[in-house]
Write a protein that holds these residues in place. Structure first.
Motif, PDB file in Angstrom:
ATOM      1  N   ARG A 169      -0.214  -7.497   2.316  1.00 61.80           N
ATOM      2  CA  ARG A 169      -0.085  -7.103   3.522  1.00 61.80           C
ATOM      3  C   ARG A 169       1.248  -6.787   3.826  1.00 61.80           C
ATOM      4  O   ARG A 169       2.081  -7.755   4.277  1.00 61.80           O
ATOM      5  N   GLU A 178      -3.152  -0.955   6.586  1.00 61.73           N
ATOM      6  CA  GLU A 178      -3.391  -2.074   6.998  1.00 61.73           C
ATOM      7  C   GLU A 178      -4.783  -2.658   6.725  1.00 61.73           C
ATOM      8  O   GLU A 178      -5.200  -3.715   6.042  1.00 61.73           O
ATOM      9  N   ARG A 179      -5.676  -1.928   7.126  1.00 58.01           N
ATOM     10  CA  ARG A 179      -7.089  -2.177   6.805  1.00 58.01           C
ATOM     11  C   ARG A 179      -7.419  -2.277   5.287  1.00 58.01           C
ATOM     12  O   ARG A 179      -8.188  -3.179   4.830  1.00 58.01           O
ATOM     13  N   GLU A 180      -6.852  -1.346   4.541  1.00 56.54           N
ATOM     14  CA  GLU A 180      -7.184  -1.349   3.174  1.00 56.54           C
ATOM     15  C   GLU A 180      -6.446  -2.745   2.448  1.00 56.54           C
ATOM     16  O   GLU A 180      -7.265  -3.378   1.458  1.00 56.54           O
ATOM     17  N   HIS A 231       0.735  -1.131  -0.036  1.00 56.47           N
ATOM     18  CA  HIS A 231      -0.051   0.008   0.152  1.00 56.47           C
ATOM     19  C   HIS A 231       0.786   1.333   0.016  1.00 56.47           C
ATOM     20  O   HIS A 231       1.926   1.115   0.522  1.00 56.47           O
ATOM     21  N   ARG A 254      -5.423  -6.429  -4.521  1.00 56.78           N
ATOM     22  CA  ARG A 254      -4.826  -5.073  -5.113  1.00 56.78           C
ATOM     23  C   ARG A 254      -3.449  -4.774  -4.289  1.00 56.78           C
ATOM     24  O   ARG A 254      -2.421  -4.328  -4.850  1.00 56.78           O
ATOM     25  N   GLU A 280      -6.291  -5.343   3.985  1.00 62.29           N
ATOM     26  CA  GLU A 280      -6.816  -6.618   4.149  1.00 62.29           C
ATOM     27  C   GLU A 280      -8.251  -6.597   3.342  1.00 62.29           C
ATOM     28  O   GLU A 280      -8.692  -7.812   3.178  1.00 62.29           O
ATOM     29  N   ARG A 281      -8.743  -5.361   3.236  1.00 62.63           N
ATOM     30  CA  ARG A 281     -10.109  -5.289   2.400  1.00 62.63           C
ATOM     31  C   ARG A 281      -9.775  -5.791   1.023  1.00 62.63           C
ATOM     32  O   ARG A 281     -10.816  -6.324   0.208  1.00 62.63           O
ATOM     33  N   GLU A 282      -8.759  -5.339   0.368  1.00 58.19           N
ATOM     34  CA  GLU A 282      -8.594  -5.547  -1.106  1.00 58.19           C
ATOM     35  C   GLU A 282      -7.342  -6.584  -1.227  1.00 58.19           C
ATOM     36  O   GLU A 282      -6.329  -5.850  -1.561  1.00 58.19           O
ATOM     37  N   PRO A 283      -7.266  -7.782  -0.865  1.00 59.58           N
ATOM     38  CA  PRO A 283      -6.219  -8.773  -1.029  1.00 59.58           C
ATOM     39  C   PRO A 283      -5.606  -8.809  -2.296  1.00 59.58           C
ATOM     40  O   PRO A 283      -4.508  -9.262  -2.595  1.00 59.58           O
TER      41      PRO A 283
END
Length: 115
Positions: free
Chosen positions: A71, A59-61, A21, A68, A63-66
């Motif tokens: 982690r 971290e949240r994004e 990210h 794209r 996890e939400r878009e694996p």
């Protein structure tokens, strides 16, 4: 006698490595600046809450878009450094409040010495 080439099986395609990210590296850099800067000059610790925020958001994004983003450990490390720096910032602010309060109380109330 000639030897024939064995049939070559194509290797399965390697999965492309997903990028981290964009805010993960930002969180890591801000976390390092905040914690290391606290011991050199107290002022850089102000960026620690931002490191905590950016690390948690990355971290949240991720996890939400694996599909794209991967982690990244940078996001988690930046978030942890941001938490440590924010705790140091809170301790420094608390220490300044206590010193200020003791200074005001000491200047306001005379213990009667010297009279």
């Amino acid at each position: 006698m000639t030897y024939q080439q064995p049939y070559a099986y194509p290797y399965p395609p390697r999965p492309a490595r997903l990028p981290a990210h964009p805010r993960a590296t930002t969180a890591l850099v801000l976390g390092i600046v905040g914690v290391a800067g606290f011991f050199i000059l107290v002022l850089p610790v102000i960026v620690s809450p931002l490191a905590w925020y950016y690390g948690a958001m990355a971290e949240r994004e991720a996890e939400r878009e694996p599909g794209r983003y991967r982690r990244a450990g940078e996001a988690r490390a930046g978030m942890i450094l941001g938490i440590i720096g924010t705790a140091l910032l809170g301790f420094a602010v608390l220490l300044l409040v206590v010193i200020g309060t003791l200074t005001v109380v000491g200047a306001t109330y005379d213990a009667g010495y010297g009279t």
